[in-house]
Design an enzyme around this catalytic site. Structure first.
Site, PDB file in Angstrom:
ATOM      1  N   TRP A  20       0.811  -1.211   0.000  1.00  0.00           N
ATOM      2  CA  TRP A  20       0.000   0.000   0.000  1.00  0.00           C
ATOM      3  C   TRP A  20       0.853   1.273   0.000  1.00  0.00           C
ATOM      4  CZ3 TRP A  20      -0.528  -3.906   3.719  1.00  0.00           C
ATOM      5  CH2 TRP A  20       0.176  -3.713   4.903  1.00  0.00           C
ATOM      6  N   ARG A  21       2.148   1.114   0.121  1.00  0.00           N
ATOM      7  CA  ARG A  21       3.041   2.264   0.007  1.00  0.00           C
ATOM      8  C   ARG A  21       3.499   2.498  -1.434  1.00  0.00           C
ATOM      9  NH1 ARG A  21       7.036   1.751   5.327  1.00  0.00           N
ATOM     10  NH2 ARG A  21       5.468   2.405   6.867  1.00  0.00           N
ATOM     11  N   GLU A  33      -5.040   0.930   6.576  1.00  0.00           N
ATOM     12  CA  GLU A  33      -5.083   1.572   7.889  1.00  0.00           C
ATOM     13  C   GLU A  33      -6.158   0.963   8.785  1.00  0.00           C
ATOM     14  OE1 GLU A  33      -3.040   3.620   9.258  1.00  0.00           O
ATOM     15  OE2 GLU A  33      -1.784   3.842   7.484  1.00  0.00           O
ATOM     16  N   GLN A  38      -4.886  -2.107  15.603  1.00  0.00           N
ATOM     17  CA  GLN A  38      -4.800  -3.183  16.601  1.00  0.00           C
ATOM     18  C   GLN A  38      -4.403  -4.536  15.980  1.00  0.00           C
ATOM     19  OE1 GLN A  38      -8.880  -2.193  17.751  1.00  0.00           O
ATOM     20  NE2 GLN A  38      -8.173  -1.830  19.814  1.00  0.00           N
ATOM     21  N   TYR A 114      -5.927   9.749  14.137  1.00  0.00           N
ATOM     22  CA  TYR A 114      -4.726   9.085  13.633  1.00  0.00           C
ATOM     23  C   TYR A 114      -4.932   8.561  12.216  1.00  0.00           C
ATOM     24  CZ  TYR A 114      -1.508   5.344  12.591  1.00  0.00           C
ATOM     25  OH  TYR A 114      -0.620   4.540  11.950  1.00  0.00           O
ATOM     26  N   ASP A 132       0.580   7.527  16.961  1.00  0.00           N
ATOM     27  CA  ASP A 132       0.122   6.218  17.411  1.00  0.00           C
ATOM     28  C   ASP A 132       1.082   5.717  18.477  1.00  0.00           C
ATOM     29  OD1 ASP A 132       2.390   5.526  16.001  1.00  0.00           O
ATOM     30  OD2 ASP A 132       1.436   3.935  14.833  1.00  0.00           O
ATOM     31  N   CYS A 193      19.305   0.542  20.729  1.00  0.00           N
ATOM     32  CA  CYS A 193      19.882   1.847  21.089  1.00  0.00           C
ATOM     33  C   CYS A 193      21.317   2.012  20.583  1.00  0.00           C
ATOM     34  CB  CYS A 193      19.843   2.041  22.603  1.00  0.00           C
ATOM     35  SG  CYS A 193      18.169   2.123  23.284  1.00  0.00           S
TER      36      CYS A 193
END
Length: 326
Positions: A20-21, A33, A38, A114, A132, A193
């Site tokens: 979908w991109r 979307e 969820q 959102y 989100d 990180c």
């Protein structure tokens, strides 16, 4: 290098490749979307592909029956999303096409701030920031924000910050970058990180607060509910009924739900645990093969056992029915 520039550079090299991109079709983007609300991408992707293959356009989806949509949705859970999806498709057809403003997109059933920002920015380039769980986490950690994200104050604070960071002409890329950065780099547990391009400016990393952020105020009490299902087998037929509105699984089908187990019923599974957002279900499942067809409430229908796959059923019932074929 600024936060925004760093995120965009990271996205160019690490962004997820998703079907979908590869389009600006608002139907395909809206569908993704709604399905991914969820739901993890790995689970939602096959559903998106099936929906797109079966209903190529929003007009085709709007013309489908609710039962067809619910059946295709089976296994995803949160079935109100499927009903809202179907309702919104009809709204879009009545409008003559997808609305191209945030307010117009938000007028569609099941679309909140959102989702409207995601659809608007990706499909139409609208300068609206998405916020989100991923975005909350990235911003809370990087900027050391301890305001609870599930409070009115927190929602306003994070939305204002996300909007401030959003590059107006690259809204689509930035929003998708923030989603991916939170899903891949700044994960809820064990974030990467040491390889993070924002490590030098991340307050949570510097202060040892990675595990503490974002903050969420505990307000919800989980309720337990116990269910007893009787699968009736009578001359290769069984009885089901459609769940009413105002409760879980609205519009889906289930076997006989009762408080009294009839004589001769055989217990197949006891206390099967099934977790929903706000409650935990415990279900007992029985098989009953009576000599005569029992009298049931008027809302139950008799169907051939072989046809049960043609009806949309909740995931819990799907699990229970597998006991019949062990």
């Amino acid at each position: 290098m600024s936060f925004t520039t760093t995120i965009l550079h990271w996205f160019q090299e690490n962004g997820r490749v998703l079907p979908w991109r590869e389009t600006r079709d608002p139907y395909a983007i809206w569908l993704s979307e709604i399905i991914l609300q969820q739901t993890r991408i790995e689970q939602g992707l096959p559903y998106w592909e099936r929906f797109m293959q079966r209903w190529h356009t929003v007009e085709e989806l709007a013309a489908a029956s609710e039962d067809e949509v619910l059946r295709e949705w089976q296994g995803l859970g949160y079935y109100s999303r499927a009903r809202n999806l179907h309702h919104a498709a009809k709204q879009v057809v009545e409008m003559g096409g997808f609305p191209k403003t945030l307010e117009g997109i938000k007028s569609l059933k099941g679309v909140g701030d959102y989702t409207a920002a995601a659809i608007g920015s990706i499909a139409f380039g609208l300068p609206a920031a998405v916020v989100d769980g991923n975005v909350y986490r990235v911003l809370a950690r990087h900027y050391g924000i301890a305001t609870p994200i599930n409070t009115t104050e927190g929602k306003k604070e994070f939305m204002a910050l996300a909007q401030e960071l959003l590059p107006e002409k690259e809204a689509s890329a930035f929003n998708q970058a923030m989603m991916d950065f939170g899903a891949i780099q700044c994960t809820p547990s064990n974030p990467s990180c040491t390889s993070c391009p924002l490590q030098e400016s991340c307050i949570a990393l510097r202060e040892g607060r990675i595990e503490d952020l974002p903050v969420k105020r505990k307000t919800l009490k989980i309720q337990e509910r116990r269910l007893t299902y009787i699968y009736i087998r009578y001359k290769e037929s069984t009885a089901i009924h459609r769940r009413p509105s105002g409760d879980i699984w609205q519009g889906l089908y289930e076997p006989w739900l009762t408080d009294t187990v009839p004589s001769g019923a055989v217990l197949l599974r006891k206390e099967v645990k099934h977790v929903l957002t706000h409650r935990v279900l415990y279900a007992d499942f029985y098989l009953w093969e009576p000599a005569e067809r029992p009298v049931l409430p008027d809302d139950y229908i008799w169907i051939p056992e072989a046809d049960i796959d043609q009806y949309g059923i909740p995931r819990l019932i799907e699990i229970l029915l597998k006991e019949l074929y062990r």
